[in-house]
Design a protein around this motif. Structure first.
Motif, mmCIF file in Angstrom:
data_model
loop_
_atom_site.group_PDB
_atom_site.id
_atom_site.type_symbol
_atom_site.label_atom_id
_atom_site.label_comp_id
_atom_site.label_asym_id
_atom_site.label_seq_id
_atom_site.Cartn_x
_atom_site.Cartn_y
_atom_site.Cartn_z
ATOM 1 N N ASP A 596 1.025 -1.274 -0.056
ATOM 2 C CA ASP A 596 -0.582 -0.305 -0.077
ATOM 3 C C ASP A 596 1.012 1.172 -0.022
ATOM 4 O O ASP A 596 1.575 2.071 1.317
ATOM 5 C CB ASP A 596 -1.127 -0.148 1.435
ATOM 6 N N ASP A 598 0.334 4.149 -0.834
ATOM 7 C CA ASP A 598 -0.567 5.797 -0.648
ATOM 8 C C ASP A 598 -0.868 5.801 0.438
ATOM 9 O O ASP A 598 -1.969 6.825 0.334
ATOM 10 C CB ASP A 598 -0.998 6.006 -1.674
ATOM 11 N N ASP A 604 -1.119 -1.746 -3.829
ATOM 12 C CA ASP A 604 -0.468 -1.391 -5.006
ATOM 13 C C ASP A 604 0.660 -2.037 -5.461
ATOM 14 O O ASP A 604 0.508 -3.342 -4.689
ATOM 15 C CB ASP A 604 0.289 0.428 -5.019
ATOM 16 N N TRP A 617 5.458 2.610 -9.450
ATOM 17 C CA TRP A 617 4.059 1.993 -8.679
ATOM 18 C C TRP A 617 2.781 1.958 -9.280
ATOM 19 O O TRP A 617 2.832 3.037 -10.132
ATOM 20 C CB TRP A 617 4.564 2.816 -7.614
ATOM 21 N N TYR A 618 2.648 0.589 -9.388
ATOM 22 C CA TYR A 618 0.984 0.872 -10.411
ATOM 23 C C TYR A 618 0.278 1.441 -9.031
ATOM 24 O O TYR A 618 -0.178 0.302 -7.981
ATOM 25 C CB TYR A 618 1.148 0.479 -11.370
ATOM 26 N N GLN A 619 -1.079 2.445 -8.756
ATOM 27 C CA GLN A 619 -1.691 2.334 -7.893
ATOM 28 C C GLN A 619 -3.298 1.622 -8.448
ATOM 29 O O GLN A 619 -3.917 2.203 -8.955
ATOM 30 C CB GLN A 619 -1.806 4.360 -8.477
ATOM 31 N N GLN A 620 -3.480 1.243 -7.526
ATOM 32 C CA GLN A 620 -4.686 0.317 -7.025
ATOM 33 C C GLN A 620 -6.316 1.260 -7.027
ATOM 34 O O GLN A 620 -5.805 2.289 -5.930
ATOM 35 C CB GLN A 620 -5.332 -0.571 -6.264
ATOM 36 N N TRP A 630 -5.654 0.564 -12.461
ATOM 37 C CA TRP A 630 -4.283 0.522 -12.056
ATOM 38 C C TRP A 630 -3.381 2.250 -12.877
ATOM 39 O O TRP A 630 -3.540 2.068 -14.264
ATOM 40 C CB TRP A 630 -3.751 -0.626 -12.497
ATOM 41 N N HIS A 633 2.898 5.625 -11.678
ATOM 42 C CA HIS A 633 3.469 6.723 -11.652
ATOM 43 C C HIS A 633 5.147 6.050 -11.622
ATOM 44 O O HIS A 633 5.632 5.121 -10.886
ATOM 45 C CB HIS A 633 3.218 6.962 -10.853
ATOM 46 N N GLY A 688 2.656 8.115 -1.433
ATOM 47 C CA GLY A 688 3.236 8.039 -2.850
ATOM 48 C C GLY A 688 4.249 9.124 -3.862
ATOM 49 O O GLY A 688 4.740 8.404 -4.600
#
Length: 740
Positions: A596, A598, A604, A617-620, A630, A633, A688
């Motif tokens: 996680d 963020d 993530d 990084w790929y934000q869910q 997804w 960033h 993040g």
């Protein structure tokens, strides 16, 4: 990743059909196509010594003569079948999961060309035996053929070492290519199709690019033009700011001008969506998988255009068509259908047309650097590290545990262990095979497999050897006994996660294209019995990269692979795992980290590119109707070969930091950025935002990367976690001395 040539061909059939006449839509008064001739296609079949993983496997017949995107057929002279069995030695790939069915070897009837026997590429970088029963063909005149029809840039090649068809036809390609073998390229007859829906183009669909694999393409002109539109605008596996080629414009009078084909400016990656860089001078065309850029030439008559690939570029920039905005008539110009750009497209063209005087290239370069995070902003130095070189041995995995039960932590790497606490004395624990630059050892994980109270080692490697465990001899001065677990195919590396939640980790190899794990069998006292049970999560679809963590928040650990994630059932040992095709992570690190980032309560992903540039990084997230999304960033776009990543609280602040580094010579110097300096880094993570701290940086002679499996642990007992970094540059220890 789908190859754009295939996509455009499908687009052409779907949108335009096979008829490229202009009668239905009329002729454009404003745009004309520049008549282009595709470059000659040299044969891709050559005698080479390296396979698709850049390992030296000895001379063999290979379809890598033009790289993995090269295609073609090679055929032997005719011979008479005189035996009951033909044996072959093959290696190679036929798509990431063997699904493309375009790379194969066959014997065909010498007269009719009928295929009599066929074998597809074996999905292995190492040599694999194959055989055909040809008893029914005895006395028949046949030819041997090798086919490569896969123009993709990865998993798209075939190699042949030997063919034994009895005394009348026996070939050993280590001795070179025999006389009489002929190459053909049936995939490369010139074919074109119109792309409309804005600026129109007459696009070449039978070749990957107008630019040849080597050298340049000269295109005659003889007219004046207001603007030149170049369709394609992509390149395979380039890094931002890499100049992959040049567009040269020569005039009847006056000096020529040149414009760079540069990643992040006039080229982008092979994706449907353009990158977010403001410096990018590309716009999506009527084919959403191809983009175009615009050049305003000088007012004079254009004599010719030369498209050039730079020799140092890993792949050719993609240009498939040139449209000219002109009212001229010339033999070099062809009519196009009447297609009118929208007002928004016209406005973009006005603001993004490139000329000899604008935009300023220096400003463009700085914008690309900012957009792609090519220069990391370093945070203040918080921790102090003491670097020491433990060994010159070049194994790529390491671990830390008490090998001999003396209460001191020792370092294990490959064939040796180093006695703590000073690690000055080395002890040999096994013999390990070396193939080219690689040792057959891609993990050294401690696990008491046989329950005798002494940690053993679980290991394996990419060359197709077995997953295996090495038995600790319990303080005796003896080599460790090797016990095979199972032949699982080439092992990129192994990770160890508690899949079933019983407190004991399972063995999870990133191997063989399948997602599998092995569970240690325990006795009634929860001691290892020396045996494992095999469990299949998903057949096929694994690829390069593997992760594990709770993606959907149900409390169960799910598996993550580069193209999606696999949802765990209530019983991970007997239940059915559910596939979710939700993202594309590239040639991902091992592991893919589930974390996680963020702090929003959703898992993530953190992913390095194992054989390319990039750390992301790929934000869910979720759409209004609840569908999972997804968003990528970028953390670091300017570093390559981030094959191993880890999360650990290295600065004792109670939060996890991201630790990574470059794997030295991951593909023996053939990866993008292979010549860049080595480094070891950690990143603070705050909502993040990733703040970089460099621990080590420099050339391989004086600095370290992190290999394929590094280890983070408090080695010296001072309360701060240290880093053990193996690699082809040697084995290093970074002692964490705490805060300044």
């Amino acid at each position: 990743m789908k190859r754009i040539a295939i996509t455009l061909a499908l687009f052409a059939l779907t949108i335009l059909g096979q008829d490229t006449s202009l009668e239905a839509s009329g002729r454009s008064e404003r745009y004309k196509a520049l008549k282009v001739t595709p470059p000659p296609h040299p044969g891709t079949w050559k005698i080479l010594e390296r396979n698709g993983a850049s390992m030296n496997v000895g001379p063999h017949l290979s379809s890598l003569g033009l790289g993995e995107s090269g295609t073609g057929v090679i055929r032997s002279p005719a011979f008479t079948v005189s035996t009951e069995t033909i044996t072959l030695t093959l290696c190679g790939q036929d798509g990431p999961r063997g699904e493309r069915k375009r790379n194969f070897v066959a014997i065909v009837d010498a007269e009719t060309g009928e295929t009599l026997r066929k074998t597809y590429a074996p999905r292995s970088d190492s040599w694999q035996p194959r055989s055909w029963d040809v008893a029914a063909l005895r006395g028949r005149r046949v030819c041997f053929e090798a086919h490569d029809h896969d123009a993709a840039g990865a998993f798209a090649w075939t190699g042949i070492a030997r063919i034994d068809a009895g005394s009348r036809f026996r070939v050993d390609f280590r001795k070179g290519l025999p006389e009489g073998w002929t190459s053909t390229n049936p995939d490369h007859d010139a074919r074109y199709v119109e792309v409309t829906g804005g600026v129109p183009f007459r696009a070449l669909v039978s070749h990957d690019s107008l630019i040849p694999a080597l050298g340049s393409a000269e295109i005659p002109c003889g007219f004046r033009a207001e603007r030149l539109f170049f369709l394609g605008g992509t390149v395979f596996r380039a890094r931002p700011l890499e100049v992959c080629g040049t567009v040269h414009i020569a005039y009847r009078e006056g000096p020529p001008e040149s414009h760079p084909l540069m990643m992040g400016y006039t080229l982008d990656g092979e994706f449907k969506l353009l990158s977010e860089s403001k410096a990018l001078h590309l716009r999506t065309s009527g084919d959403s998988f191809q983009h175009y850029f615009v050049i305003r030439p000088r007012a004079g008559v254009i004599d010719r255009i030369r498209l050039e690939r730079h020799p140092s570029s890993k792949s050719s920039p993609r240009i498939t068509a040139i449209t000219c905005e002109t009212t001229a008539t010339a033999e070099s110009l062809l009519d196009l259908s009447d297609s009118v750009p929208s007002p928004q497209e016209v406005a973009w063209i006005e603001s993004h047309t490139i000329s000899a005087s604008s935009p300023k290239l220096g400003e463009i370069i700085e914008e690309v650097r900012r957009a792609h995070k090519l220069v990391l902003e370093e945070g203040p130095q918080v921790l102090r590290f003491e670097r020491s070189k433990v060994s010159d041995h070049t194994f790529e995995a390491a671990s830390v545990f008490d090998v001999d039960g003396d209460g001191q932590k020792d370092i294990v790497s490959g064939a040796y262990w180093f006695r703590g606490p000073d690690f000055l004395r080395s002890h040999k624990l096994t013999e390990i095979e070396k193939i080219g630059e690689y040792w057959d050892d891609f993990s050294d994980f401690p696990m008491d497999v046989n329950g005798d109270g002494y940690p053993d080692i679980v290991t394996g490697a990419v060359f197709g050897g077995p997953l295996r465990w090495l038995e600790n001899p319990q303080r005796r001065d003896a080599l460790w006994v090797v016990h095979p677990i199972e032949q699982v195919g080439g092992i990129e590396t192994i990770r160890f996660w508690d899949v079933d939640g019983d407190g004991v980790v399972e063995v999870c190899p990133n191997a063989g294209g399948n997602v599998i794990f092995f569970r240690l069998m325990l006795d009634e006292n929860r001691r290892g019995l020396g045996r494992f049970t095999r469990h299949v999560v998903k057949t096929g679809g694994c690829g390069h990269g593997l992760g594990f963590g709770d993606i959907n928040g149900d409390g169960r650990g799910d598996f993550v692979v580069p193209d999606g994630w696999i949802e765990a059932p209530a019983d991970p040992l007997t239940g059915e795992w559910v596939w979710h095709d939700e993202f594309r992570l590239g040639v991902a690190s091992v592991p893919i980290l589930v974390h996680d980032v963020d702090g929003d309560g959703k898992a993530d992903l953190i992913v390095g590119q194992g054989h390319d540039y990039g750390l992301d990084w790929y934000q869910q997230g979720a759409t209004p109707d609840g569908a999972r999304t997804w968003t990528r960033h970028r953390i670091d776009r300017g570093s390559s070969q981030l094959h191993a990543v880890s999360l650990s609280d290295i600065d004792n602040d109670g939060d996890l930091e991201l630790i990574t580094g470059k794997r030295y010579r991951a593909h023996c110097g053939n990866d993008p950025g292979a010549a860049d300096p080595l480094f070891v880094r950690y990143f603070d993570i705050d909502g993040g935002t990733f703040t970089c701290h460099t621990i080590d940086y420099g050339a391989a002679e004086s600095a370290s990367g992190v290999g394929i499996y590094f280890w983070v642990e408090d080695v010296d007992g001072n309360g701060w976690k240290d880093i053990v970094a193996p690699g082809k540059e040697g084995l290093y220890l970074f002692k964490n001395l705490g805060r300044d």
